[in-house]
Design an enzyme around this catalytic site. Structure first.
Site, PDB file in Angstrom:
ATOM      1  N   GLY A 144       0.826  -1.196   0.000  1.00 56.63           N
ATOM      2  CA  GLY A 144       0.000   0.000   0.000  1.00 56.63           C
ATOM      3  C   GLY A 144       0.866   1.255   0.000  1.00 56.63           C
ATOM      4  O   GLY A 144       2.070   1.206   0.260  1.00 56.63           O
ATOM      5  N   CYS A 145       0.238   2.388  -0.312  1.00 58.66           N
ATOM      6  CA  CYS A 145       1.000   3.633  -0.417  1.00 58.66           C
ATOM      7  C   CYS A 145       1.542   4.085   0.938  1.00 58.66           C
ATOM      8  O   CYS A 145       2.738   4.376   1.077  1.00 58.66           O
ATOM      9  CB  CYS A 145       0.142   4.717  -1.053  1.00 58.66           C
ATOM     10  SG  CYS A 145      -1.491   4.941  -0.291  1.00 58.66           S
ATOM     11  N   TYR A 146       0.682   4.139   1.961  1.00 56.30           N
ATOM     12  CA  TYR A 146       1.161   4.506   3.301  1.00 56.30           C
ATOM     13  C   TYR A 146       2.218   3.519   3.815  1.00 56.30           C
ATOM     14  O   TYR A 146       3.276   3.935   4.301  1.00 56.30           O
ATOM     15  CB  TYR A 146       0.000   4.580   4.288  1.00 56.30           C
ATOM     16  CG  TYR A 146      -0.826   5.834   4.219  1.00 56.30           C
ATOM     17  CD1 TYR A 146      -0.249   7.094   4.311  1.00 56.30           C
ATOM     18  CD2 TYR A 146      -2.214   5.764   4.097  1.00 56.30           C
ATOM     19  CE1 TYR A 146      -1.019   8.245   4.266  1.00 56.30           C
ATOM     20  CE2 TYR A 146      -2.996   6.907   4.052  1.00 56.30           C
ATOM     21  CZ  TYR A 146      -2.410   8.153   4.139  1.00 56.30           C
ATOM     22  OH  TYR A 146      -3.175   9.287   4.100  1.00 56.30           O
TER      23      TYR A 146
END
Length: 341
Positions: A145-147
């Site tokens: 995921g991005c985070y």
């Protein structure tokens, strides 16, 4: 090699088209959408130079005409389709969260039916700088995921070095609006977002168990974090600030040496000296900028990282994983500089 994209009409899918189009060893193959049909430039006019058509999903036709499949789909979709594609011998790179967690955890945090456990066990977590060796032999690559990408890249070196009090980790993260996807939502209207800064999912973001799982794996101990994301009125970018107490006497020089040793050969990690990471400095690129600061007065370390959420946080890292999987140079098709201004 022809690469299909399932979920071509989302922001991540559009970025994959852009990247694959300029990749020397990949070619845009089938563009699959379950919501739209027709020429892709009707959805994205900036792709009007392409003659590609959006197609419905036909698994037999998809696997016959493509060598690799990227899934840029909402949660709960890849878990159904990836096993059917993988059992036909195709390489799958999944940008959703469907193959990042064990079934009971996934179901609890995403409220979706999990993927079959037999296929979950075969999936490799594609945080390229940390699990690249496993990616080279994987048939299913679960893109982070991005985070988690921005957070883990900054946090893992110090966890591996065992210099942090793992009970003290607090993470503050701010993301642009594209992180929420392209679907229509009242809270993402211009008048709602503009001139506003707001926290969301304070009671628990779905990326928390992903961060904790792989942070714990590297640390060799169970880690539980405090994590609060915020929505910023900009299109792209994530800026993460991490606070933690130290358990060993360290200096900024020692911290620098830890990062330099681990990321010496990582082409997309830029260690910042004399400046702090900014989203503008990584926009449109696959770079992750990382900095650290030792607060001697409080005995805490402050870590900062910045990525483009659609690039290093999604499509860029997916192409990086494709390069690793195929044995191509890791940076192939991704060496362009960030956009500025």
């Amino acid at each position: 090699m022809k690469a299909a994209i399932i979920g071509s009409t989302g922001y991540g899918g559009a970025e994959l088209i852009r990247l694959i189009q300029n990749h020397p060893f990949l070619e845009v193959g089938s563009l699959i959408s379950t919501s739209r049909a027709g020429p892709v430039d009707k959805i994205y006019p900036h792709l009007s130079h392409l003659s590609s058509e959006l197609q419905e999903l036909d698994l037999d036709l998809l696997c016959e005409n493509n060598d690799m499949v990227f899934l840029a789909t909402p949660p709960g979709v890849s878990s159904q389709w990836t096993p059917l594609i993988a059992e036909r011998g195709k390489i799958v790179i999944d940008l959703s969260g469907d193959f990042r967690l064990y079934p009971e955890t996934y179901q609890a945090w995403y409220d979706k039916e999990p993927a079959p456990i037999t296929w979950l066990k075969k999936a490799v977590y594609g945080l390229s700088e940390w699990f690249g060796r496993q990616v080279k032999d994987a048939q299913i690559i679960s893109n982070p995921g991005c985070y988690p990408t921005a957070i883990l890249l900054a946090l893992l070196p110090l966890l591996q070095a065992k210099v942090l009090d793992i009970s003290s980790i607090i993470i503050d993260a701010k993301s642009g609006v594209t992180g929420a996807g392209r679907g229509l939502q009242q809270g993402l209207l211009f008048t709602e977002v503009n001139e506003n800064l707001r926290p969301y999912k304070v009671d628990g973001h779905q990326h928390i168990p992903e961060i904790e799982r792989f942070a714990s794996q590297v640390a060799g101990d169970s880690i539980y974090i405090n994590f609060v994301p915020h929505l910023v009125p900009m299109n792209r970018g994530i800026l993460v600030t991490i606070y933690a107490k130290l358990v060993k006497d360290c200096s900024n020089q020692v911290l620098k040496e830890i990062y330099q040793t681990i990321y010496e050969a990582a082409p997309f990690i830029r260690l910042c000296e004399g400046r702090w990471p900014e989203t503008k400095h990584v926009q449109g690129s696959n770079y992750c900028d990382i900095a650290w600061h030792l607060n001697k007065r409080t005995g805490q370390v402050i870590l900062l990282s910045a990525i483009d959420n659609l690039m290093k946080g999604a499509a860029g890292q997916a192409v990086q994983n494709a390069n690793l999987r195929m044995g191509w140079p890791e940076e192939t098709g991704l060496t362009f500089s960030p956009l500025f201004p």
